[in-house]
Design a protein around this motif. Structure first.
Motif, PDB file in Angstrom:
ATOM      1  N   ASP A  55       9.447  14.901  -3.676  1.00  0.00           N
ATOM      2  CA  ASP A  55      10.775  15.389  -4.051  1.00  0.00           C
ATOM      3  C   ASP A  55      11.499  14.223  -4.714  1.00  0.00           C
ATOM      4  N   ILE A  56      12.654  14.513  -5.300  1.00  0.00           N
ATOM      5  CA  ILE A  56      13.442  13.429  -5.896  1.00  0.00           C
ATOM      6  C   ILE A  56      13.724  12.368  -4.832  1.00  0.00           C
ATOM      7  N   GLU A  57      13.487  11.106  -5.184  1.00  0.00           N
ATOM      8  CA  GLU A  57      13.657   9.956  -4.275  1.00  0.00           C
ATOM      9  C   GLU A  57      12.686   9.985  -3.095  1.00  0.00           C
ATOM     10  N   LYS A  58      11.580  10.718  -3.228  1.00  0.00           N
ATOM     11  CA  LYS A  58      10.634  10.741  -2.108  1.00  0.00           C
ATOM     12  C   LYS A  58       9.184  10.691  -2.596  1.00  0.00           C
ATOM     13  N   ILE A  59       8.575   9.525  -2.377  1.00  0.00           N
ATOM     14  CA  ILE A  59       7.140   9.369  -2.648  1.00  0.00           C
ATOM     15  C   ILE A  59       6.491   8.946  -1.340  1.00  0.00           C
ATOM     16  N   ALA A  60       5.473   9.681  -0.915  1.00  0.00           N
ATOM     17  CA  ALA A  60       4.796   9.372   0.352  1.00  0.00           C
ATOM     18  C   ALA A  60       3.361   8.937   0.080  1.00  0.00           C
ATOM     19  N   VAL A  61       2.983   7.784   0.627  1.00  0.00           N
ATOM     20  CA  VAL A  61       1.586   7.361   0.527  1.00  0.00           C
ATOM     21  C   VAL A  61       0.870   7.948   1.724  1.00  0.00           C
ATOM     22  N   LYS A  62      -0.093   8.820   1.462  1.00  0.00           N
ATOM     23  CA  LYS A  62      -0.732   9.513   2.578  1.00  0.00           C
ATOM     24  C   LYS A  62      -2.132   9.997   2.230  1.00  0.00           C
ATOM     25  N   GLU A  63      -2.804  10.505   3.251  1.00  0.00           N
ATOM     26  CA  GLU A  63      -4.151  11.029   3.093  1.00  0.00           C
ATOM     27  C   GLU A  63      -4.060  12.458   2.543  1.00  0.00           C
ATOM     28  N   VAL A  64      -4.763  12.714   1.440  1.00  0.00           N
ATOM     29  CA  VAL A  64      -4.835  14.075   0.887  1.00  0.00           C
ATOM     30  C   VAL A  64      -6.309  14.396   0.626  1.00  0.00           C
ATOM     31  N   GLU A  65      -6.585  15.666   0.329  1.00  0.00           N
ATOM     32  CA  GLU A  65      -7.966  16.076   0.027  1.00  0.00           C
ATOM     33  C   GLU A  65      -8.454  15.354  -1.230  1.00  0.00           C
ATOM     34  N   PHE A  73       7.497  -0.181  -7.902  1.00  0.00           N
ATOM     35  CA  PHE A  73       8.585   0.490  -8.624  1.00  0.00           C
ATOM     36  C   PHE A  73       9.826  -0.409  -8.655  1.00  0.00           C
ATOM     37  N   GLU A  74      10.103  -1.021  -7.504  1.00  0.00           N
ATOM     38  CA  GLU A  74      11.288  -1.866  -7.390  1.00  0.00           C
ATOM     39  C   GLU A  74      11.193  -3.075  -8.340  1.00  0.00           C
ATOM     40  N   THR A  75       9.976  -3.617  -8.452  1.00  0.00           N
ATOM     41  CA  THR A  75       9.770  -4.771  -9.333  1.00  0.00           C
ATOM     42  C   THR A  75      10.052  -4.393 -10.787  1.00  0.00           C
ATOM     43  N   VAL A  76       9.643  -3.193 -11.177  1.00  0.00           N
ATOM     44  CA  VAL A  76       9.907  -2.741 -12.544  1.00  0.00           C
ATOM     45  C   VAL A  76      11.397  -2.466 -12.725  1.00  0.00           C
ATOM     46  N   GLU A  77      11.960  -1.775 -11.761  1.00  0.00           N
ATOM     47  CA  GLU A  77      13.341  -1.338 -11.897  1.00  0.00           C
ATOM     48  C   GLU A  77      14.322  -2.510 -11.916  1.00  0.00           C
ATOM     49  N   SER A  78      14.013  -3.543 -11.146  1.00  0.00           N
ATOM     50  CA  SER A  78      14.920  -4.695 -11.099  1.00  0.00           C
ATOM     51  C   SER A  78      14.658  -5.652 -12.261  1.00  0.00           C
ATOM     52  N   ILE A 124       9.366   5.998 -12.930  1.00  0.00           N
ATOM     53  CA  ILE A 124      10.564   5.723 -12.129  1.00  0.00           C
ATOM     54  C   ILE A 124      11.650   6.771 -12.414  1.00  0.00           C
ATOM     55  N   ARG A 125      11.709   7.224 -13.678  1.00  0.00           N
ATOM     56  CA  ARG A 125      12.661   8.300 -13.993  1.00  0.00           C
ATOM     57  C   ARG A 125      12.291   9.579 -13.250  1.00  0.00           C
ATOM     58  N   ILE A 126      10.988   9.870 -13.164  1.00  0.00           N
ATOM     59  CA  ILE A 126      10.552  11.069 -12.419  1.00  0.00           C
ATOM     60  C   ILE A 126      10.960  10.922 -10.948  1.00  0.00           C
TER      61      ILE A 126
END
Ligand code: ZN
Ligand code: ZN
Length: 345
Positions: A8-18, A330-335, A41-43
């Protein structure tokens, strides 16, 4: 497999997927490198109509083919491949004309198709048949090959701006793309490349590239300085490589008669419209155009250019992060602390 999923907007989760399953016409890539793009980062912050969460984003990709479908002939397991962003549908009028980046559907890796911020990437038959997937030249590593995608976009931009021998080129914005474009402009024959930048850290980082004049936009008068550097005539080509309305407005003020202005960097959704003095365009007989993405030919050409050493990918890579630290990437790019930042899943 591990994947960074945009939920979702402002939500990226690193997790196990198929782990995706290969069909007869697709192939599976073990992703080794996926560079972070400003658009990722815009997405993350604003979403994108072409990205329906949950989705894995990331479109500057390199890795190993590990499995191919029974009908796939172009690639085999063990091939090292780079994968770009824009995927032509192959059938609409634009794709038939060879301008798949203008495709009516506008498919892209990390948009409608899952992207590279994951251990594995399923490559759709459309990508295999029409898209930007190419073998990596032996002398490039995965990080370097991932850089072929943004470089391909720069090639598209400067081809459309018809940069040619003896031109003076102004680039507004000294991020990784602006600096890459500056070096590319020199290769294409520009006699002088001027780059303007506001942020001090970026300006410092830009000193190592093949740029003739660096303008510190917060300390100097941009227009006056460009006019001094061009004998009062303005630049043959002006490219905006900063996502700002101000950059676009400035670009118009320094173009030479019959020159070209390329609105290369897009603006965030909902930006105010550009207000411009159209008489400048009228009296100077200049051209204003845009460019976005690239076609597979340009992605291949980018790999060849990087392989030749004319543009050194390593010069543009400032940071590497494991997939688990994608938010730090992402933070490194954004800053604006880094140039190209690579995630290694
Ligand atoms: Zn990109
Ligand atoms: Zn199409």
């Amino acid at each position: 497999m591990q994947a960074a999923v945009f939920e979702d907007i402002e939500k990226i989760a690193v997790k196990e997927v198929e782990t995706p399953i290969v069909s007869d016409d697709s192939l599976l890539v073990r992703v080794r490198s996926c560079a972070v793009c400003g658009s990722d980062i815009r997405i993350y912050h604003y979403g994108n109509p072409r990205v329906k969460p949950p989705q894995i984003i990331g479109h500057e990709i390199a890795g190993d083919v590990v499995e191919v479908g029974s009908r796939v002939r172009r690639f085999k397991p063990g091939d090292r491949v780079a994968v770009g962003a824009d995927v032509p549908c192959g059938e609409c009028a634009f794709c038939r004309d060879g301008i798949g980046n203008n495709c009516a559907i506008n498919y892209a890796m990390g948009y409608q198709f899952p992207g590279g911020f994951a251990e594995y990437l399923l490559v759709d038959p459309l990508v295999i048949n029409y898209g930007p997937i190419h073998r990596i030249p032996d002398n490039l590593d995965y990080d370097e090959a991932a850089i072929a995608e943004p470089l391909a976009c720069c090639i598209n931009g400067l081809e459309l701006s018809r940069v040619s021998l003896g031109d003076i080129v102004v680039i507004i914005g000294a991020g990784p793309v602006g600096c890459m474009m500056a070096e590319l402009a020199k290769i294409m024959g520009a006699r002088k490349v001027i780059v303007s930048q506001r942020s001090k850290t970026r300006l410092e980082m830009a000193r190592k590239y093949n740029i003739d004049v660096l303008i510190s936009a917060t300390e100097e008068d941009f227009k006056q300085r460009v006019m001094e550097e061009t004998d009062g005539q303005g630049a043959d080509v002006v490219v905006t490589a900063a996502s700002s309305l101000e950059a676009q407005a400035q670009a118009i003020t320094v173009v030479k008669n019959r020159g070209r202005i390329n609105l290369f960097a897009g603006l965030p959704r909902g930006s105010a419209p550009l207000v411009l003095d159209s008489n400048i365009i009228h009296y100077r007989e200049c051209y204003m155009h845009g460019s976005h993405g690239s076609v597979p030919r340009q992605h291949r050409m980018a790999l060849e250019l990087l392989s030749s050493g004319r543009i050194k990918a390593k010069n543009f890579i400032s940071h590497n992060f494991p997939l688990s630290q994608i938010m730090d990437a992402f933070e490194t790019v954004e800053s604006r602390q880094g140039m190209k930042v690579i995630v290694n899943p």
